[in-house]
Design a protein around this motif. Structure first.
Motif, short mmCIF file in Angstrom:
data_model
loop_
_atom_site.label_atom_id
_atom_site.label_comp_id
_atom_site.label_asym_id
_atom_site.label_seq_id
_atom_site.Cartn_x
_atom_site.Cartn_y
_atom_site.Cartn_z
N THR A 150 11.29 -12.31 9.90
CA THR A 150 10.02 -12.46 9.18
C THR A 150 8.96 -12.18 10.39
N ASP A 182 5.29 -3.22 7.60
CA ASP A 182 4.41 -3.99 8.72
C ASP A 182 5.24 -4.41 9.79
N ARG A 183 6.40 -5.13 9.42
CA ARG A 183 7.18 -5.67 10.41
C ARG A 183 7.95 -4.72 11.57
N HIS A 200 0.51 -11.99 6.02
CA HIS A 200 1.66 -11.95 5.07
C HIS A 200 2.13 -13.49 4.37
N ARG A 224 6.19 -6.33 -1.22
CA ARG A 224 7.10 -6.81 -0.20
C ARG A 224 7.49 -5.63 0.74
N LEU A 274 -0.06 -10.69 11.53
CA LEU A 274 0.66 -10.42 10.24
C LEU A 274 1.35 -11.62 9.71
N HIS A 320 -0.64 -10.44 1.75
CA HIS A 320 -1.25 -9.20 1.86
C HIS A 320 -0.55 -8.59 3.10
N ALA A 321 -0.79 -7.30 3.22
CA ALA A 321 -0.19 -6.31 4.19
C ALA A 321 -1.17 -5.56 4.74
N ASP A 336 -0.25 -4.55 -1.04
CA ASP A 336 0.16 -5.97 -1.48
C ASP A 336 1.69 -5.90 -1.96
N SER A 395 5.52 -2.96 1.72
CA SER A 395 4.48 -3.06 2.84
C SER A 395 4.67 -4.07 3.91
N GLN A 396 5.06 -5.29 3.49
CA GLN A 396 5.21 -6.34 4.59
C GLN A 396 6.47 -5.98 5.32
#
Length: 580
Positions: A238, A172-173, A125, A166, A121, A129-130, A164, A168-169
């Motif tokens: 992050t 992801d985390r 990131h 923020r 990731l 991309h995510a 793509d 989605s990122q």
């Protein structure tokens, strides 16, 4: 849309063989590349679908990331009829299957898997991309013992999610920590939907891993709670900070993860590397993968997983700051040379491994040899007799006071002064039930919700609630699209359940009955209270009269209709007795 049947050939090259999943007319296939003679994974979408441009963009972005922990994009195109993406096929076992077969993983190995995901990731990131739909089904433990991630960006695009962004990122985390939570506990606490059992909650807050499974190290417990639980309102981590925290705990790995054995399709295990001849003869395992007889191009190997008994690092990020706290230490002990170690340990595993010393075995007290045999039993018998005499005397006195001539010492309390025993209540149809449809694997997870009230409206001759029509049968067959579809019945009180009666259209319908104290939002777990098959009318008896406030009617087989399979339910009646 064309290319919807097994045997269809896409782009004159990719022959579709097995339909793996379906989402809003988007389909995920296993296929055979006729040119290179190898299996591949293919995502197919109608070219007129509004998701088609996003699918193509996700394929390009996934290819641009270029990390060996991702299953590579091999081909992508959009014609007048169809948009499709072809991915590498990676053999191994998904994390979901590994946990289902062997239970939660040792803490350090669980941390290493999550660390590999987080490291990927970081790279993605940084490029903007995510993944977008990260869950245990998307994490593959491949035949080389490496962690690989499936459907990067592409799966999200098929589900109508822009990978793509923020958000989605951020998701992801959260889901990466959800992967850690799942590996530690066998429960899913991430935001993306998963077929794994959900993590338990208290007033809406995800319980800490240490509250679900003993032996979880405090740093990992704190990290999960910060991201998933009570600390969710804190500034978000992050991807780089998350990876640093996980890598700090797992330390520097020194031994590779053993290869998963394909001896048993239901139990994926990690074993020492096998000779190439044996590998070519192995049967295909139960997950998405590259055939063993295909020679893959050389790629940079990701970092190897930790050995089962690496020492705990002295001060990882998120370490406990309590004065005097010392991280748990384990003595070094080399495993036997020929030992085979599973990816996921037995469900009885309960914390750090270490040598057995016998220190925790209770020592029996020395018996009193001066005590006469039988005296203890004699005292117990005399005490019981005394209690019985007191009860009989009390009963006689009570009935004398109440002037009950029918009471005797042999038959106390059977007079006519209100002591008559009431006959056991007969089960009746429970009134006031409400219903909700349940399709955990649908997108959205519903099945014609506007009609679901019809199953409890009391009209057995009127309109019916119905499921969607499916091209293939549902159930636990390997080719089934989903394990089942359900109706969650809210009884509005606690009842002992006796049976369920059904009025249906079409036959047969295979049904499992579950009874619980809270509604279901995912696939049911554990053994059903009852199961059976019903025709247009039928009744399923529930043995043992289980008690609960909710009943799940879980359909695992649908009647055949023109063009596929569908269930239609006119009425469901629940018979039981109130326990309140």
């Amino acid at each position: 849309m064309e290319f919807t049947q097994s045997g269809d050939v896409l782009a004159g090259r990719y022959q579709l063989t097995d339909l793996l999943s379906e989402s809003r007319e988007g389909r995920f296939w296993r296929a055979q590349d006729a040119v290179l003679g190898r299996p591949v994974a293919v995502h197919v979408l109608d070219a007129r679908d509004e998701r088609a441009p996003r699918l193509m963009a996700a394929a390009r972005n996934s290819a641009a990331v270029g990390d060996p922990r991702m299953l590579r994009v091999l081909d992508a195109a959009q014609t007048d009829q169809v948009a499709y993406v072809v991915n590498e096929w990676g053999e191994g076992s998904s994390l979901e299957n590994a946990l289902a077969a062997g239970g939660p993983l040792p803490p350090q190995q669980a941390t290493w898997i999550a660390s590999e995901v987080a490291d990927l990731l970081v790279l993605a990131h940084d490029q903007g991309h995510a993944h977008g739909r990260l869950n245990p089904e998307a994490v593959l433990l491949d035949d080389l013992g490496a962690v690989r991630v499936i459907g990067f960006g592409v799966d999200a695009a098929l589900h109508g999610i822009d990978p793509d962004t923020r958000d989605s990122q951020r998701r992801d985390r959260v889901d990466a920590v959800g992967v850690l939570y799942a590996a530690l506990t066998g429960k899913w606490a991430g935001e993306t939907l998963s077929s794994m059992p959900p993590a338990p909650r208290d007033h809406g807050r995800v319980l800490r891993p240490r509250q679900v499974r003993a032996g979880v190290p405090r740093p990992l417990d704190d990290l999960c709670d910060r991201v998933l639980g009570s600390g969710a309102d804190m500034p978000p981590l992050t991807a780089a900070e998350l990876h640093s925290a996980l890598a700090g705990f797992s330390g520097e790995p020194t031994a590779p993860l053993n290869r998963p054995s394909a001896i048993d399709e239901e139990t994926q295990a990690m074993a020492p590397p096998v000779p190439a001849e044996a590998a070519e003869a192995r049967a295909a395992s139960n997950a998405i993968g590259v055939a063993p007889d295909v020679v893959r191009p050389q790629r940079q190997r990701p970092s190897s997983p930790p050995p089962m008994q690496d020492p705990t690092p002295s001060k990882p990020l998120f370490a406990d700051e309590t004065p005097g706290y010392v991280p748990p230490q384990r003595p070094q002990q080399a495993p036997p040379a020929a030992a085979r170690r599973p990816v996921a340990p037995d469900a009885s595993y309960n914390g750090w491994q270490g040598p057995w010393t016998g220190a925790n075995v209770p020592i029996a007290e020395e018996p009193d040899y001066n005590q006469k045999p039988g005296t203890s039993w004699l005292r117990i018998a005399m005490g019981v007799a005394l209690v019985v005499l007191v009860l009989i005397a009390g009963s006689i006195a009570w009935n004398i006071i109440n002037d009950d001539p029918n009471t005797t010492a042999e038959n106390p309390g059977t007079g006519n002064n209100g002591g008559d025993n009431t006959a056991a209540a007969e089960p009746t149809v429970i009134k006031g039930i409400t219903a909700k449809d349940l399709d955990p694997h649908g997108d959205p997870p519903t099945e014609t919700p506007d009609l679901v009230d019809l199953v409890v409206d009391g009209d057995t001759k009127g309109l019916a609630w119905r499921t969607s029509r499916y091209n293939d049968q549902i159930g636990d067959s390997p080719r089934s699209l989903k394990p089942g579809i359900g109706l969650v019945l809210n009884l509005k009180g606690e009842y002992a359940i006796d049976s369920l009666k059904f009025n249906m259209i079409g036959e047969p319908t295979d049904i499992e009955i579950f009874v619980g104290d809270s509604p279901w939002s995912d696939d049911p777990s554990g053994a059903p209270a009852a199961n059976g098959s019903v025709g247009t009318e039928g009744e399923i008896k529930v043995d043992g009269a289980p008690e609960g406030s909710y009943v799940l009617v879980w359909m695992t087989g649908l009647p055949q209709v023109d063009g596929g399979y569908r269930a239609e339910v006119k009425e469901v009646q629940v018979l039981g007795t109130s326990v309140s």
